[in-house]
Design an enzyme around this catalytic site. Structure first.
Site, PDB file in Angstrom:
ATOM      1  N   TYR A   1       0.666  -1.169   0.089  1.00  0.00           N
ATOM      2  CA  TYR A   1       0.111  -0.102   0.048  1.00  0.00           C
ATOM      3  C   TYR A   1       0.799   1.409  -0.013  1.00  0.00           C
ATOM      4  CZ  TYR A   1      -4.261  -2.612  -0.113  1.00  0.00           C
ATOM      5  OH  TYR A   1      -5.383  -3.295  -0.260  1.00  0.00           O
TER       6      TYR A   1
ATOM      7  N   HIS B   1     -14.877   1.724  -1.741  1.00  0.00           N
ATOM      8  CA  HIS B   1     -13.950   0.783  -1.437  1.00  0.00           C
ATOM      9  C   HIS B   1     -12.821   1.381  -0.318  1.00  0.00           C
ATOM     10  CE1 HIS B   1     -14.953  -2.165  -4.917  1.00  0.00           C
ATOM     11  NE2 HIS B   1     -15.467  -2.422  -3.971  1.00  0.00           N
TER      12      HIS B   1
ATOM     13  N   CYS C   1      -1.737   4.466  15.215  1.00  0.00           N
ATOM     14  CA  CYS C   1      -2.758   5.227  15.477  1.00  0.00           C
ATOM     15  C   CYS C   1      -2.339   6.537  16.242  1.00  0.00           C
ATOM     16  CB  CYS C   1      -3.714   4.467  16.202  1.00  0.00           C
ATOM     17  SG  CYS C   1      -5.309   5.458  16.776  1.00  0.00           S
TER      18      CYS C   1
ATOM     19  N   CYS D   1      -4.166   5.928  20.005  1.00  0.00           N
ATOM     20  CA  CYS D   1      -3.957   4.818  20.845  1.00  0.00           C
ATOM     21  C   CYS D   1      -2.362   4.174  20.495  1.00  0.00           C
ATOM     22  CB  CYS D   1      -5.039   3.710  20.991  1.00  0.00           C
ATOM     23  SG  CYS D   1      -4.900   2.731  19.691  1.00  0.00           S
TER      24      CYS D   1
END
Length: 211
Positions: free
Chosen positions: A62, A118, A165, A168
């Site tokens: 990705y 998507h 993240c 968190c």
């Protein structure tokens, strides 16, 4: 002339786009000549089990796609849809795009009434708390800097060095619908809503599949 008549009479137009519209910008399709799934095995890179097995390899894939798309620009088809949206809005009509693409080129072109069913390459979702956010960092994390095509035989990046993240600090994943996953409920509701309200449905794509 028939197409012109249809557009002139329509009060609510719905457009579906797929990989073909971005191919003209140089974004690889999935199953066409030179397509991504002709180079890579989808089950190794675009499934929940692949991410559980090797988040490093999936993020390489990705990251590669994110950096590739950064080098591309919206093409005439993207821009024509933007102009159509403006014209319809000026006339008090509705113009809405549903895209299977995750490259974000419709947004960059200026489309506002848009549903990316998507997901988007530049959005992440936390695997722990579920926090979703847009992320345009390049690279998305330092450990992926200078990484190219995904290499299953290459060195693994530690999970702690992969994108995390902001809320968190847990591992995040691309906010993309992978093989084996279903569309999100709110997306399905929006698709149903737009199909029911349109009186002209235009399909602009080569393939009905995109991840």
């Amino acid at each position: 002339m028939a197409a012109v008549t249809l557009f002139s009479k329509a009060r609510s137009v719905l457009v579906l786009t797929g990989a073909g519209i971005s191919a003209e910008s140089g974004v690889p399709t999935f199953r066409g000549a030179g397509g991504l799934w002709r180079q890579f095995n989808a089950t190794d890179l675009a499934t929940p089990s692949a991410f559980a097995r090797s988040p490093s390899l999936v993020w390489e894939f990705y990251h590669y796609r994110r950096e590739l798309v950064r080098t591309k620009e919206p093409n005439k088809a993207h821009l024509a849809l933007v102009e159509a949206e403006k014209r319809f809005e000026k006339e008090g009509k509705r113009f809405f795009i549903i895209t299977q693409n995750v490259d974000g080129l419709h947004r960059r072109a200026g489309s506002r009434n848009l549903l990316e069913i998507h997901g988007n390459l530049f959005t992440t979702r936390c695997t722990s708390c579920g926090f979703i956010e847009e992320n345009n960092d390049s690279p998305i994390c330092e450990a992926l800097r200078n990484r190219g095509l995904p290499n299953e035989n290459g060195p693994e990046i530690a999970v702690t060095d992969l994108p995390s993240c902001r809320q968190c600090r847990s591992l995040v994943r691309p906010h993309i619908v992978w093989f084996g996953e279903t569309l999100w409920p709110d997306v399905l509701e929006k698709i149903d809503e737009e199909i029911n309200r349109c009186d002209l449905f235009l399909v602009v794509c080569r393939s009905f599949f995109s991840v």
